[in-house]
Scaffold this motif. Structure first.
Motif, PDB file in Angstrom:
ATOM      1  N   LYS A  87       0.841  -1.163  -0.120  1.00  0.00           N
ATOM      2  CA  LYS A  87      -0.013  -0.077  -0.025  1.00  0.00           C
ATOM      3  C   LYS A  87       0.920   1.348  -0.013  1.00  0.00           C
ATOM      4  O   LYS A  87       0.765   2.090  -0.786  1.00  0.00           O
ATOM      5  N   LEU A  88       1.961   1.319   0.746  1.00  0.00           N
ATOM      6  CA  LEU A  88       2.755   2.496   0.817  1.00  0.00           C
ATOM      7  C   LEU A  88       3.487   2.406  -0.491  1.00  0.00           C
ATOM      8  O   LEU A  88       3.468   3.732  -0.988  1.00  0.00           O
ATOM      9  N   GLU A  90       2.462   1.582  -3.392  1.00  0.00           N
ATOM     10  CA  GLU A  90       1.393   2.203  -4.310  1.00  0.00           C
ATOM     11  C   GLU A  90       1.180   3.543  -4.198  1.00  0.00           C
ATOM     12  O   GLU A  90       0.946   4.477  -5.226  1.00  0.00           O
ATOM     13  N   LYS A  91       0.928   3.919  -3.140  1.00  0.00           N
ATOM     14  CA  LYS A  91       0.950   5.496  -2.824  1.00  0.00           C
ATOM     15  C   LYS A  91       2.211   6.221  -3.320  1.00  0.00           C
ATOM     16  O   LYS A  91       2.059   7.512  -3.821  1.00  0.00           O
ATOM     17  N   GLN A  92       3.249   5.787  -3.032  1.00  0.00           N
ATOM     18  CA  GLN A  92       4.531   6.533  -3.479  1.00  0.00           C
ATOM     19  C   GLN A  92       4.669   6.706  -4.962  1.00  0.00           C
ATOM     20  O   GLN A  92       4.938   7.511  -5.667  1.00  0.00           O
ATOM     21  N   ALA A  94       1.807   6.400  -6.964  1.00  0.00           N
ATOM     22  CA  ALA A  94       1.119   7.479  -7.808  1.00  0.00           C
ATOM     23  C   ALA A  94       1.636   8.718  -7.629  1.00  0.00           C
ATOM     24  O   ALA A  94       1.333   9.380  -8.363  1.00  0.00           O
ATOM     25  N   PHE A  95       2.102   9.108  -6.433  1.00  0.00           N
ATOM     26  CA  PHE A  95       2.651  10.373  -6.188  1.00  0.00           C
ATOM     27  C   PHE A  95       3.786  10.617  -7.262  1.00  0.00           C
ATOM     28  O   PHE A  95       3.667  11.702  -7.971  1.00  0.00           O
TER      29      PHE A  95
END
Length: 144
Positions: A87-88, A90-92, A94-95
């Protein structure tokens, strides 16, 4: 006549405890040589919560998963950790993708601005060098 009993208790502040003393106490507790109450008595520490704070800060106990770090983790715990990492990441990702598209858009806009400026002011902003000129600008190599 007053009798003063020396109980060994001395009021201390956090500044009285050196980092090496904190590490020593944490080490002794983790090795099983002392309990938290034993450390309170031995070192004259006021509160058990002080030692627990040191254990959380300097110890090897994994407080998030409530398992000592030297103990093997269950497959469920490993899966939960890996899912959290995914999850972490994936967030990174996307950013970074949004940052990349913004940078691409900025580059396109800057190119358009240069094109407009060249047309409006009739000047060459970009230098178009021929391959011969690029070869001439290189430093000559010394032959031994």
């Amino acid at each position: 006549m007053t009798i003063i009993i020396n109980s060994g208790y001395q009021k201390r502040t956090q500044k009285d405890y050196s980092l090496s003393l904190k590490h020593q106490i944490v080490f002794e507790i983790e090795q099983g040589e002392l309990s938290t109450t034993g450390a309170l008595k031995k070192y004259g520490i006021q509160s058990r919560s002080t030692i627990v704070g040191w254990l959380r800060k300097y110890g090897k106990f994994d407080w998030e998963n409530q398992t000592p770090s030297h103990m093997p983790k269950t497959p469920e715990q490993k899966i939960l950790e890996l899912e959290a990492k995914v999850k972490l990441l994936e967030k990174q990702n996307a950013f970074l993708a949004t940052q990349n598209t913004r940078a691409d858009k900025k580059a396109i806009i800057f190119d358009m601005m240069i094109d407009i400026a060249e047309k409006e002011y009739n000047i060459e902003i970009r230098k178009n060098s021929s391959p011969e000129q690029l070869n001439n600008t290189k430093k000559p190599t010394k032959k031994a």
